[in-house]
Write an enzyme that holds these catalytic residues in place. Structure first.
Site, PDB file in Angstrom:
ATOM      1  CE  LYS A   1      -4.109   1.149   2.716  1.00 56.38           C
ATOM      2  NZ  LYS A   1      -4.697   0.932   4.035  1.00 56.38           N
TER       3      LYS A   1
HETATM    4  C1  E4P Z   1      -7.941   2.135   4.194  1.00 58.63           C
HETATM    5  O1  E4P Z   1      -7.281   1.256   3.701  1.00 58.63           O
HETATM    6  C2  E4P Z   1      -7.720   2.721   5.516  1.00 58.63           C
HETATM    7  O2  E4P Z   1      -7.058   1.760   6.314  1.00 58.63           O
HETATM    8  C3  E4P Z   1      -8.978   3.064   6.268  1.00 58.63           C
HETATM    9  O3  E4P Z   1     -10.132   2.642   5.594  1.00 58.63           O
HETATM   10  C4  E4P Z   1      -9.027   4.434   6.837  1.00 58.63           C
HETATM   11  O4  E4P Z   1     -10.239   4.615   7.538  1.00 58.63           O
HETATM   12  P1  E4P Z   1     -10.494   5.793   8.571  1.00 58.63           P
HETATM   13  O5  E4P Z   1     -10.717   7.051   7.795  1.00 58.63           O
HETATM   14  O6  E4P Z   1     -11.718   5.387   9.315  1.00 58.63           O
HETATM   15  O7  E4P Z   1      -9.264   5.887   9.432  1.00 58.63           O
END
Ligand code: E4P
Length: 216
Positions: free
Chosen positions: A83
């Protein structure tokens, strides 16, 4: 259509994963911190559970730093998806990794322009942050719809992984508007099973079934 869990908490995840309905897991540095474990330990445990697609986020300033960290994660196994953030350096790393056949999830997507560049860089997944869009008065669902439209028009194979999902409505509306995958916290996954009419109907069926048994 796929469902990923957005968590690094193995004990909570195990329960949801046992449903047999989960296709993968996404994590980020904040989720790793909350887990109280080191990233390698988290990823090895997820691998041990049999999860086939695990997004591991790399951290750094330059593409070189991202690639160095990616190398360590890739060595864990083919389950790992790298990622990277949607920045110029992140997309350089994305291009280098995807050219080598590594799956890349480009995260922190807030615009169609970012999703277009990520696709050009060979991203396997783009992660528009629906909840954080809405927090910032951006229509996150409309963003998903526009990415989906652009990818269809240009026959792009990058998949839309809707992230930052806070509730069931956001989850289902993301899928309805073109997301290929939703990544959701286990608590939202558990909510997806529920409907009060199911509970009420079941109560009546169980009561009537008991009456049937007593007639025999
Ligand atoms: C995506 O891969 C992120 O890990 C995640 O969905 C972020 O979510 P949040 O905005 O609730 O922290």
């Amino acid at each position: 259509m796929k469902i990923f869990l957005d968590t690094a908490d193995i004990s909570i995840l195990k329960n949801a994963y046992n449903s047999g309905l989960i296709d993968g897991v996404t994590t980020n540095p904040s989720l790793i911190l909350q887990s109280g474990q080191q990233p390698h330990d988290v990823y090895q445990q997820l691998q041990g559970l049999g999860i086939k697609d695990i997004s591991a986020e790399v951290v750094g300033e330059s593409a070189e730093e991202f690639l160095l960290m990616a190398e360590e994660y890739i060595n864990i196994g083919p389950e790992i998806t790298i990622k990277v953030p949607c920045t110029e350096e992140g997309l350089k790393a994305c291009k280098a990794l995807s050219d080598k056949g590594v799956r890349v999830n480009v995260t922190l997507i807030f615009s169609l322009a970012q999703a277009i560049l990520s696709a050009k860089a060979g991203a396997t997944y783009v992660s528009p942050f629906v909840g954080r869009c809405i927090d910032n008065k951006i229509d996150g669902i409309e963003l998903i719809a526009s990415i989906s439209e652009a990818y269809i028009i240009h026959d792009i194979s990058t998949q839309i992984l809707a992230a930052s999902i806070r509730d069931v409505d956001m989850a289902v509306n993301s899928l309805l508007n073109g997301a290929d995958i939703i990544t959701i916290p286990p608590i939202v996954f558990n909510e997806m099973f529920k409907h009060h009419l199911t509970d009420e109907g079941l109560e009546i069926f169980n009561r009537d079934w008991n009456k049937v048994q007593h007639k025999v």
